[in-house]
Structures are given as structure tokens and as C-alpha cells.
Design a protein around this motif. Sequence first.
Motif, short mmCIF file in Angstrom:
data_model
loop_
_atom_site.label_atom_id
_atom_site.label_comp_id
_atom_site.label_asym_id
_atom_site.label_seq_id
_atom_site.Cartn_x
_atom_site.Cartn_y
_atom_site.Cartn_z
N ARG A 154 0.98 -1.38 0.05
CA ARG A 154 0.00 0.13 0.06
C ARG A 154 0.94 1.21 -0.09
O ARG A 154 1.93 1.14 0.44
CB ARG A 154 -1.08 0.07 1.24
N PRO A 155 0.43 2.35 -0.50
CA PRO A 155 1.10 3.48 -0.22
C PRO A 155 1.07 4.04 1.38
O PRO A 155 0.28 3.52 2.21
CB PRO A 155 0.30 4.63 -1.10
N VAL A 156 1.95 4.96 1.55
CA VAL A 156 2.46 5.35 2.86
C VAL A 156 1.87 6.89 3.19
O VAL A 156 1.86 7.42 2.47
CB VAL A 156 3.71 5.05 3.35
N THR A 157 0.99 6.98 4.24
CA THR A 157 0.62 8.06 4.62
C THR A 157 1.02 8.17 6.38
O THR A 157 0.58 7.49 6.95
CB THR A 157 -0.76 8.47 4.29
N ILE A 158 1.93 9.32 6.37
CA ILE A 158 2.48 9.37 7.90
C ILE A 158 1.60 10.38 8.70
O ILE A 158 1.10 11.28 7.97
CB ILE A 158 3.75 9.69 8.10
N SER A 159 1.06 9.98 9.68
CA SER A 159 0.31 10.81 10.74
C SER A 159 1.21 12.41 11.12
O SER A 159 2.42 12.19 11.22
CB SER A 159 -0.17 10.41 11.91
N SER A 160 0.43 13.37 11.06
CA SER A 160 0.99 14.86 11.42
C SER A 160 1.55 14.65 12.84
O SER A 160 2.49 15.63 13.35
CB SER A 160 0.18 15.78 11.06
N LEU A 161 1.06 13.88 13.68
CA LEU A 161 1.24 13.68 15.12
C LEU A 161 2.92 13.54 15.43
O LEU A 161 3.18 13.97 16.39
CB LEU A 161 0.67 12.40 15.70
N GLU A 217 -6.72 -4.18 24.83
CA GLU A 217 -7.40 -3.71 23.69
C GLU A 217 -8.09 -2.59 23.83
O GLU A 217 -8.43 -1.89 22.95
CB GLU A 217 -8.09 -4.80 23.10
N ILE A 218 -8.70 -2.23 24.99
CA ILE A 218 -9.53 -1.00 25.31
C ILE A 218 -8.93 0.17 25.22
O ILE A 218 -9.35 1.28 25.12
CB ILE A 218 -10.54 -1.23 26.67
N CYS A 219 -7.42 -0.05 25.59
CA CYS A 219 -6.66 1.33 25.49
C CYS A 219 -6.50 1.75 24.03
O CYS A 219 -6.25 1.09 23.20
CB CYS A 219 -5.41 0.74 26.20
N ASP A 220 -6.34 3.22 24.14
CA ASP A 220 -5.99 3.87 22.85
C ASP A 220 -4.82 4.84 23.03
O ASP A 220 -5.28 6.06 23.46
CB ASP A 220 -7.33 4.51 22.17
N THR A 221 -3.68 4.38 22.71
CA THR A 221 -2.66 5.39 22.99
C THR A 221 -2.85 6.59 22.10
O THR A 221 -2.16 7.65 22.63
CB THR A 221 -1.15 4.66 22.77
N LEU A 222 -3.28 6.65 20.75
CA LEU A 222 -3.28 7.78 20.07
C LEU A 222 -4.30 8.54 20.65
O LEU A 222 -4.18 9.90 20.70
CB LEU A 222 -3.66 7.30 18.69
N SER A 276 -0.32 0.93 8.60
CA SER A 276 -1.82 0.30 8.51
C SER A 276 -2.72 0.95 9.82
O SER A 276 -3.88 0.71 9.55
CB SER A 276 -1.67 -1.44 8.78
N GLY A 277 -2.31 1.74 10.49
CA GLY A 277 -2.88 2.26 11.54
C GLY A 277 -3.28 1.32 12.97
O GLY A 277 -3.96 1.50 13.58
N ASP A 278 -2.46 0.05 12.80
CA ASP A 278 -2.62 -0.94 13.70
C ASP A 278 -1.91 -0.50 15.17
O ASP A 278 -1.09 0.54 14.99
CB ASP A 278 -2.04 -2.15 13.46
N TYR A 279 -2.06 -1.27 16.20
CA TYR A 279 -1.28 -0.91 17.26
C TYR A 279 -1.68 0.14 17.87
O TYR A 279 -1.10 1.06 18.62
CB TYR A 279 0.33 -0.84 17.15
N ALA A 280 -3.08 0.41 18.05
CA ALA A 280 -3.90 1.40 18.74
C ALA A 280 -3.66 1.20 20.42
O ALA A 280 -3.22 1.95 21.04
CB ALA A 280 -5.03 1.35 18.62
#
Length: 469
Positions: free
Chosen positions: A90-97, A409-414, A436-440
Motif C-alpha cells: 500500500r502507499p504510505v501516509t504518515i500522521s502529522s502527530l 485492547e480497550i486502551c487507545d494510545t493515540l 496500517s494504523g494498527d497497534y492502537a
Amino acid sequence: MTDGLHRYRALEQWLLKGISEGRWPVHGRLPSIRELCARRGLSKATVQHALRRLEARGLVEARPKAGYFVARLPESLSPPSLKARLDAPRPVTISSLLLDIMARNGAFDLRPALATGDAPSGITALNRAIGRALRRQRRSSYQYYDEPAGDPGFREQLALRYARRGWPVTVDELCVTSGCQHALFLALMACCSAGDVVAVETPGFYGVLQLLQQLNLKVIEIPASSGTGMDMDALEQALRRWDIRACVVSPAFATPGGALMPDRARDRLMALAETHNLAIIEDDIYAETGFDQVPDPLKARDVSARVIHCSSFSKVLSRDLRLGWIAGGRWHDRILHLKMVTQLASSRYLQQGVADYMSEGALNAHLRRERIRLREQRDQLLDEIHQWPGALRVTVPVGGLALWLELPEICDTLAAYQDALKANIVITPGPLFSASGDYANGLRLSFAHPWNEHRREALGQLPGLLGLS
């Protein structure tokens, strides 16, 4: 007799059984490597491999000149799970974070705004060496550029250092860069074209994802174990399904979890590269942080010049140094050209100062102290995490600067990032380590800095900010 390829696993299980039965109590000393070789009829390499695997899981601890000891690891702190699926390129898009974290100097520090303390003696000696190099510059030298490959004296010191790690590189094979990120950039530009597919570890280094986005390259993320790194079975499966041009890998203490790729996996990676005409880009930046060993670079196994080796001193000496290098193998000439296009030249006096620092033995002395300090800070961080509530999974790296924490899994570090900022804490959320946006529910925690009052206070607030309490 157990098959030779699985003897280390049999030893690993035997040791685990003895620990669980109390034959070797917590904090007790395990039999020496020599004893295990004789008792089990194994080679030294096999015994060391089994012990390192147990150490990577946090079950045993190596103490210099003392041997291996049973470590305390609560049952709730298991190793993080391995990503199961293999997604298409897939193409890559990096978060501005990520830009926000870097602007706050928070990549390796929970409390960068409150950083205090004096520079260690190794950095003071480095500054003196660089100052001397600057003072002895010839009057007219400021009017000339450094040669494209970099200062020969600095490259000679690098070559000597690599020779001790099993790689007899020549001065002419090395090119000086502006840090490891620049070296990785040159490597990808040299061996890839827009639209090509590049394999990376997941979770993996967000800096590589940035480069792939900038160069319009597609990514395929290969699951990586927290203990042994990139899954070679998954990589082979991907190579059979898709046309992959290059693979970026960190065999030694990869971020975010500090995985150390075993010899067998390294050999298999090189074999896959030959079979599938794959360019291997080795990010070796953490190798010198190894608490008990500095592993040989992957480049030492390269018989067909298809490994591009990249590194720098930013993780073991100074982030501000911005002095890296690259050995481009069959792409060396193109890399020299690209270096001139992107940087033109490196600072001659900076290279000469660092070369003097290395030749005087100051770097070795600094690293000996640094490895002890990092191990102590890792252990202190693990002790703090042990007090956190909830079912947690965590890596226990034997090198590098950080560990990887897998929360419920209920935790969302973002989502927790902004709440942490309000408490003047900068965290590095898990989704940054994947395209992929995984590892929330993932979090990288660094032990690069001493655990002073401010950082301990931040650690104490994190469970509440992350939704653990």
C-alpha cells in the motif's frame, strides 16, 4: 537425539522446566555456558542462542563476568503478540502527530521540557576532540569542500571498528552521510524507483515509513517478533506473492521493541535475497547499545554486494552529531552521486574530531559506561511497569533504547496523546510504528534517559492517562 536445528529449543524448554520446578530460584545463577555444553552435549553457539532467547523474554539476565541468572518477570508481563495477518502492499501516509512529537523532542523522553543534568564525561571528551580538530584546520581549508565519500581518517576508524565485528570493510566502501536517516534515504533512492514495493518490519521504525512516503514507494509490512525480529516465513510468503524490490531491516535491537535477529534468521534472509534478487537495507544504528554483545552486522554475511549498510553515532554518542555513514555495495557509485546531490559534502573538522576521539579509545570507554547505564535504566522502567494494573505484554530488550508495551485492547494510545500533553508528558503512540494504523494499544517507552523525579512522576501518571486505572 533432537534435530540440530531445534537443539536450542530443547535446551530452552529444559531450562524453563528447571526454573518452574525451583531447581534454579529467582535471582539464582544458572549453570555456566561451559557446564551446559558438557551436560547437554551442545555447542557453545547453541547454548548462547538458547540463553539469549530466554533473556529476550525477560526470564534470565546476563551479568558481566558472572553468568546468567534467573530474572523476576511477573506472569502478567508476557511478550507482545505477533501480528497475524499479511496485508497487500500500500502507499504510505504518515500522521502529522510525528512532527509534533519531534518538535517537542519527545521521541525518547516523556518529559523533554524538564530535561536536566550534566553531559556525561564521554560527551565532554568528544566536544574537546572536535574543538581541537577545528582549531588545527589550515587557514584556507574553510574554502574547500570535503571529498564526496567523506574524510579518509574517519572512514578508516569506522573500518577498524567493523573489522572487530566480523566485517572486513575497506575505506573505499564507506561514504559519510548526515546521520542514519540520510543514509537510509540514499539507500532507498539508489535501489528503488517510484511505485516499487519495499518490505519493512511491523511494528517498525516510523522514520523509514516517512522516507517511503516521500519517495512514493509502496510498503508491505512483515510481522516482527519482539524477541527475534522479522518473521522469515512471512517474508518468504510475501516474496512469492508480490514483486518486492527492497527490504529494510534492523537485525540488532530494532525499534520499537529491541528485537535481536538470530543467526539462522540472518542466513535465511540472505538466502531469500539471493533467490528473489532483493536489495537488503540494513539499519544498524542500535547495534553498539548491546548490553552483553555487539552482534556482527548483516553486511558481514553479504557475498554478492546486495546489502546496503546504514548507521550513525546518534543513538550511542550524540543526537546532535548528525554524522552517519553508508556502505552501498553494488549501488556505491550511485550513492556517492546522490550524496553530492542531497548534501554536497560533510563537515571535515567534525569527522576528524570524531576520528581522534575513536583512535584515542574514548568511544570504547564511553560505550562501556553507556551500556551499564542503559541496562540499569531498562530494569528501573520494568520495575515501574510491574506496578501497573491490567494484563500487559512487554518486551525485555538486551540492547537499544526502548521497549514495546502492549496494553489491553480497550486502551487507545493515540487518543491518550492529547491528555498526556496536558500533563506535560509526551508519549509515542503505537499507530506511528505502522502504515496500517494498527497497534492502537501499543506504546513505545524509552529508557534512554535517567529516571529522575520528573520522569518517574510521568511514569506514575501514565496508567491513569492510558485508561488502566
